[in-house]
Scaffold this motif. Structure first.
Motif, PDB file in Angstrom:
ATOM      1  N   THR A 213      18.016 -14.021 -43.044  1.00  0.00           N
ATOM      2  CA  THR A 213      16.965 -13.613 -43.976  1.00  0.00           C
ATOM      3  C   THR A 213      16.829 -14.581 -45.152  1.00  0.00           C
ATOM      4  N   GLU A 214      17.940 -15.100 -45.657  1.00  0.00           N
ATOM      5  CA  GLU A 214      17.851 -15.936 -46.859  1.00  0.00           C
ATOM      6  C   GLU A 214      17.588 -17.399 -46.551  1.00  0.00           C
ATOM      7  N   GLN A 215      18.061 -17.875 -45.397  1.00  0.00           N
ATOM      8  CA  GLN A 215      17.876 -19.292 -45.098  1.00  0.00           C
ATOM      9  C   GLN A 215      16.916 -19.520 -43.942  1.00  0.00           C
ATOM     10  N   GLY A 216      16.415 -18.433 -43.367  1.00  0.00           N
ATOM     11  CA  GLY A 216      15.430 -18.574 -42.299  1.00  0.00           C
ATOM     12  C   GLY A 216      15.981 -19.194 -41.030  1.00  0.00           C
ATOM     13  N   ILE A 217      17.301 -19.096 -40.846  1.00  0.00           N
ATOM     14  CA  ILE A 217      17.915 -19.667 -39.641  1.00  0.00           C
ATOM     15  C   ILE A 217      17.485 -18.867 -38.409  1.00  0.00           C
ATOM     16  N   THR A 218      17.171 -19.570 -37.344  1.00  0.00           N
ATOM     17  CA  THR A 218      16.900 -18.926 -36.061  1.00  0.00           C
ATOM     18  C   THR A 218      18.253 -18.548 -35.471  1.00  0.00           C
ATOM     19  N   LEU A 219      18.419 -17.263 -35.156  1.00  0.00           N
ATOM     20  CA  LEU A 219      19.731 -16.770 -34.733  1.00  0.00           C
ATOM     21  C   LEU A 219      19.647 -16.164 -33.338  1.00  0.00           C
ATOM     22  N   ILE A 220      20.451 -16.695 -32.426  1.00  0.00           N
ATOM     23  CA  ILE A 220      20.512 -16.156 -31.064  1.00  0.00           C
ATOM     24  C   ILE A 220      21.942 -15.721 -30.834  1.00  0.00           C
ATOM     25  N   LEU A 221      22.111 -14.435 -30.571  1.00  0.00           N
ATOM     26  CA  LEU A 221      23.448 -13.859 -30.589  1.00  0.00           C
ATOM     27  C   LEU A 221      23.683 -13.006 -29.343  1.00  0.00           C
ATOM     28  N   VAL A 222      24.728 -13.342 -28.609  1.00  0.00           N
ATOM     29  CA  VAL A 222      25.108 -12.552 -27.435  1.00  0.00           C
ATOM     30  C   VAL A 222      26.065 -11.460 -27.889  1.00  0.00           C
ATOM     31  N   THR A 223      25.817 -10.246 -27.451  1.00  0.00           N
ATOM     32  CA  THR A 223      26.706  -9.157 -27.840  1.00  0.00           C
ATOM     33  C   THR A 223      26.779  -8.074 -26.763  1.00  0.00           C
ATOM     34  N   HIS A 224      27.903  -7.373 -26.733  1.00  0.00           N
ATOM     35  CA  HIS A 224      28.016  -6.187 -25.880  1.00  0.00           C
ATOM     36  C   HIS A 224      27.762  -4.921 -26.690  1.00  0.00           C
ATOM     37  N   SER A 225      27.577  -5.081 -28.004  1.00  0.00           N
ATOM     38  CA  SER A 225      27.473  -3.905 -28.863  1.00  0.00           C
ATOM     39  C   SER A 225      26.019  -3.491 -29.095  1.00  0.00           C
ATOM     40  N   PRO A 226      25.650  -2.269 -28.688  1.00  0.00           N
ATOM     41  CA  PRO A 226      24.286  -1.789 -28.924  1.00  0.00           C
ATOM     42  C   PRO A 226      23.949  -1.749 -30.417  1.00  0.00           C
ATOM     43  N   GLU A 227      24.946  -1.442 -31.260  1.00  0.00           N
ATOM     44  CA  GLU A 227      24.694  -1.368 -32.706  1.00  0.00           C
ATOM     45  C   GLU A 227      24.296  -2.747 -33.242  1.00  0.00           C
ATOM     46  N   ILE A 228      24.993  -3.781 -32.773  1.00  0.00           N
ATOM     47  CA  ILE A 228      24.669  -5.131 -33.237  1.00  0.00           C
ATOM     48  C   ILE A 228      23.316  -5.579 -32.678  1.00  0.00           C
ATOM     49  N   ALA A 229      23.086  -5.297 -31.397  1.00  0.00           N
ATOM     50  CA  ALA A 229      21.809  -5.706 -30.791  1.00  0.00           C
ATOM     51  C   ALA A 229      20.641  -5.056 -31.513  1.00  0.00           C
ATOM     52  N   ALA A 230      20.849  -3.833 -32.008  1.00  0.00           N
ATOM     53  CA  ALA A 230      19.776  -3.102 -32.676  1.00  0.00           C
ATOM     54  C   ALA A 230      19.377  -3.755 -33.993  1.00  0.00           C
ATOM     55  N   GLN A 231      20.212  -4.640 -34.528  1.00  0.00           N
ATOM     56  CA  GLN A 231      19.885  -5.302 -35.795  1.00  0.00           C
ATOM     57  C   GLN A 231      18.933  -6.479 -35.594  1.00  0.00           C
ATOM     58  N   ALA A 232      18.755  -6.894 -34.350  1.00  0.00           N
ATOM     59  CA  ALA A 232      17.939  -8.079 -34.071  1.00  0.00           C
ATOM     60  C   ALA A 232      16.445  -7.742 -34.083  1.00  0.00           C
ATOM     61  N   ASP A 233      15.603  -8.788 -34.194  1.00  0.00           N
ATOM     62  CA  ASP A 233      14.148  -8.598 -34.095  1.00  0.00           C
ATOM     63  C   ASP A 233      13.770  -8.265 -32.656  1.00  0.00           C
ATOM     64  N   ARG A 234      14.553  -8.797 -31.722  1.00  0.00           N
ATOM     65  CA  ARG A 234      14.213  -8.640 -30.309  1.00  0.00           C
ATOM     66  C   ARG A 234      15.497  -8.648 -29.498  1.00  0.00           C
ATOM     67  N   MET A 235      15.495  -7.885 -28.415  1.00  0.00           N
ATOM     68  CA  MET A 235      16.681  -7.806 -27.565  1.00  0.00           C
ATOM     69  C   MET A 235      16.298  -8.253 -26.164  1.00  0.00           C
ATOM     70  N   ILE A 236      16.914  -9.350 -25.715  1.00  0.00           N
ATOM     71  CA  ILE A 236      16.671  -9.851 -24.361  1.00  0.00           C
ATOM     72  C   ILE A 236      17.791  -9.319 -23.470  1.00  0.00           C
ATOM     73  N   THR A 237      17.426  -8.589 -22.427  1.00  0.00           N
ATOM     74  CA  THR A 237      18.435  -8.035 -21.514  1.00  0.00           C
ATOM     75  C   THR A 237      18.470  -8.854 -20.243  1.00  0.00           C
ATOM     76  N   MET A 238      19.682  -9.278 -19.857  1.00  0.00           N
ATOM     77  CA  MET A 238      19.843 -10.056 -18.627  1.00  0.00           C
ATOM     78  C   MET A 238      20.582  -9.247 -17.579  1.00  0.00           C
ATOM     79  N   ARG A 239      20.235  -9.501 -16.335  1.00  0.00           N
ATOM     80  CA  ARG A 239      20.963  -8.900 -15.208  1.00  0.00           C
ATOM     81  C   ARG A 239      20.870  -9.869 -14.039  1.00  0.00           C
ATOM     82  N   ASP A 240      22.006 -10.149 -13.412  1.00  0.00           N
ATOM     83  CA  ASP A 240      22.050 -11.043 -12.247  1.00  0.00           C
ATOM     84  C   ASP A 240      21.280 -12.345 -12.476  1.00  0.00           C
ATOM     85  N   GLY A 241      21.453 -12.937 -13.629  1.00  0.00           N
ATOM     86  CA  GLY A 241      20.846 -14.242 -13.899  1.00  0.00           C
ATOM     87  C   GLY A 241      19.372 -14.192 -14.232  1.00  0.00           C
TER      88      GLY A 241
END
Ligand SMILES: Nc1ncnc2c1ncn2[C@@H]1O[C@H](COP(=O)(O)OP(=O)(O)OP(=O)(O)O)[C@@H](O)[C@H]1O
Ligand SMILES: [Mg+2]
Length: 249
Positions: A213-241
């Motif tokens: 938010t303060e530096q405008g960094i583009t952030l791409i974050l892999v997580t197993h936590s639904p709580e953390i994923a919910a903080q993102a602007d968008r959630m990309i879900t992958m399955r079998d590649g």
């Protein structure tokens, strides 16, 4: 080229022509990664097309083995796809020289991993200053910049500690400071809170959100936590590649 592709390219051109409009910093088309294991093929990515905009915070989720880390390694120019296209700021990565690729890894993109990957025998300050050694920056400036970055992540008082003299959350903050030292515009974080308890994980997430938010960094974050994923602007879900969902917050 299919009609659909032409349309997507056309839209992208129109968007790029408007000053201040949202622009894709990362754009992949049909990324495929196949590992050959003896006579069997492991298809780690199977036609991944994603677009990530400047300043966006995207979470990548999906079961173990779905290709998240494989995708991150390609996005970070640490690995090459078997097939498909990846444009970073409009430039096709596959056509870049080794020098340009290492510039991207050194200056454009910062990496944070689940295992903090710090040098065990080196101090906090030396770990954070290391990318500046590769960049050919002199000792005095390295020290100053590393100190400043460590202060930013709240570790100004820990510069002479070694990794085993720090808590898990502090070690991850050292790794984040190291990723930030060359002022990258993109941070790729592969399960950065995976080795941390939930409270320490939340502290690290506060730091990431602040960078976003303060530096405008583009952030791409892999997580197993639904709580953390919910903080993102968008959630990309992958399955079998494959990307199976791209829900906006
Ligand atoms: N170097 C490699 N050689 C062969 N197969 C690999 C290699 N790296 C990954 N794979 C395979 O590719 C698939 C995707 O792996 P990847 O590490 O991208 O999954 P992931 O989504 O990050 O999983 P996790 O959540 O467990 O970290 C897996 O089936 C894995 O076994
Ligand atoms: Mg992984």
């Amino acid at each position: 080229m299919t009609a659909q592709l032409l349309t997507a390219d056309f839209v992208q051109e129109q968007v790029a022509a408007v000053p201040g409009a949202v622009q894709a910093v990362i754009e992949t088309h049909d990324l495929t990664k196949v590992y050959q294991m003896g006579d069997t093929e492991v298809r780690a990515l199977n036609g991944v097309s994603v677009q990530i905009n400047k300043g966006e915070f995207v979470a990548i989720v999906g079961p173990s083995g779905s290709g998240k880390s494989t995708l991150m390694a390609i996005l970070g120019a640490l690995d090459k796809p078997t097939r498909g296209s990846y444009r970073l700021d409009g430039t096709e990565i596959g056509e870049m020289s080794d020098d340009s690729l290492s510039d991207i890894r050194n200056y454009r993109i910062g990496f944070v991993f689940q295992k903090f990957n710090l040098l065990a025998r080196s101090t906090t300050l030396a770990n954070v200053a290391l990318p500046l050694v590769y960049a050919g920056i002199g000792a005095k400036e390295r020290d100053q910049r590393a100190r400043r970055t460590l202060e930013m992540v709240g570790l100004g008082e820990r510069i002479h500690h070694r990794p085993n003299e720090l808590s898990g959350g502090q070690q991850q903050r050292v790794a984040i400071a190291r990723a930030l030292i060359n002022n990258p515009s993109i941070i790729l974080a592969d399960e950065p809170t995976g080795n941390l308890d939930s409270r320490t994980g939340e502290e690290i997430m506060r730091l990431f959100r602040q960078l976003h938010t303060e530096q405008g960094i583009t952030l791409i974050l892999v997580t197993h936590s639904p709580e953390i994923a919910a903080q993102a602007d968008r959630m990309i879900t992958m399955r079998d590649g494959e990307v199976v969902d791209e829900a906006h917050a």
